[in-house]
Design a protein around this motif. Structure first.
Motif, short mmCIF file in Angstrom:
data_model
loop_
_atom_site.label_atom_id
_atom_site.label_comp_id
_atom_site.label_asym_id
_atom_site.label_seq_id
_atom_site.Cartn_x
_atom_site.Cartn_y
_atom_site.Cartn_z
N ILE A 106 -36.42 -22.18 -14.43
CA ILE A 106 -37.48 -21.31 -13.92
C ILE A 106 -37.83 -20.24 -14.95
O ILE A 106 -37.04 -19.93 -15.83
N GLU A 107 -39.04 -19.72 -14.78
CA GLU A 107 -39.44 -18.54 -15.52
C GLU A 107 -39.86 -17.52 -14.47
O GLU A 107 -40.53 -17.88 -13.49
N ALA A 108 -39.45 -16.28 -14.66
CA ALA A 108 -39.78 -15.23 -13.69
C ALA A 108 -39.79 -13.90 -14.42
O ALA A 108 -39.51 -13.83 -15.62
N GLU A 109 -40.11 -12.88 -13.66
CA GLU A 109 -40.03 -11.52 -14.18
C GLU A 109 -38.96 -10.78 -13.39
O GLU A 109 -38.68 -11.11 -12.24
N ASP A 110 -38.36 -9.78 -14.03
CA ASP A 110 -37.39 -8.95 -13.32
C ASP A 110 -38.13 -7.80 -12.63
O ASP A 110 -39.36 -7.71 -12.69
N ARG A 111 -37.41 -6.91 -12.01
CA ARG A 111 -38.02 -5.81 -11.26
C ARG A 111 -38.83 -4.85 -12.14
O ARG A 111 -39.60 -4.05 -11.64
N HIS A 112 -38.65 -4.95 -13.46
CA HIS A 112 -39.38 -4.08 -14.40
C HIS A 112 -40.53 -4.80 -15.10
O HIS A 112 -41.20 -4.22 -15.94
N GLY A 113 -40.73 -6.08 -14.78
CA GLY A 113 -41.82 -6.85 -15.36
C GLY A 113 -41.45 -7.62 -16.61
O GLY A 113 -42.32 -8.22 -17.24
#
Length: 153
Positions: A106-113
């Motif tokens: 998967i590719e995602a962002e963390d809570r900071h973008g």
């Protein structure tokens, strides 16, 4: 942090496609914290934002190795296949046989973008698929090969 109500069964939020997160702010952090606390309180391994009535692409997962936060996740690659029983916090006591990949990138962002990639195997791969399905308005019951009774597990 607060425990949020987990939406159940025929709640319309469970069947809607979620919008991407665009603002990485304190509200997002609070949502992620609340979702983690809610998931742990319910003894789950994953929780998606629509399960708490928020139509945003946000997921928390913990398969026993610590919390994973996924914002705007997307599946890049899958491999393998396994059919096994699956349940959902939004359908307590209900289980079904679901075919899922045994490896998922998967590719995602963390809570900071900040964007990151992660590969999950077995239960984590299954959780990636189950929770991202929620973000697209799909629930495990719609893709189950067969629904099971608790005695069948």
């Amino acid at each position: 942090m607060a425990i949020r109500e987990i939406r159940k069964y025929d709640d319309p939020a469970l069947y809607k496609v979620c919008r991407p997160v665009e603002k990485f702010d304190e509200r997002l952090g609070e949502l992620l914290d609340d979702m983690a606390e809610t998931m742990y309180q319910a003894n789950g391994v994953g929780l998606a934002a629509p399960q708490v009535g928020i139509l945003r692409r946000v997921v928390v997962i913990d398969v026993g190795d610590g919390i994973i936060e996924l914002v705007n996740p997307r599946i890049l690659r899958t491999a393998g296949s396994e059919t096994t029983s699956e349940g959902c916090l939004s359908f307590p006591g209900e289980y079904g046989l679901v075919e899922r990949p045994t490896e998922v990138e998967i590719e995602a962002e963390d809570r900071h973008g900040k964007t990151f990639r992660m590969t999950g195997h077995d239960l984590l791969a299954r959780a990636f698929c189950h929770e991202t399905d929620h973000l697209d308005g799909k629930v495990f019951k719609t893709i189950a090969i067969e629904m099971l009774d608790e005695e069948d597990l």
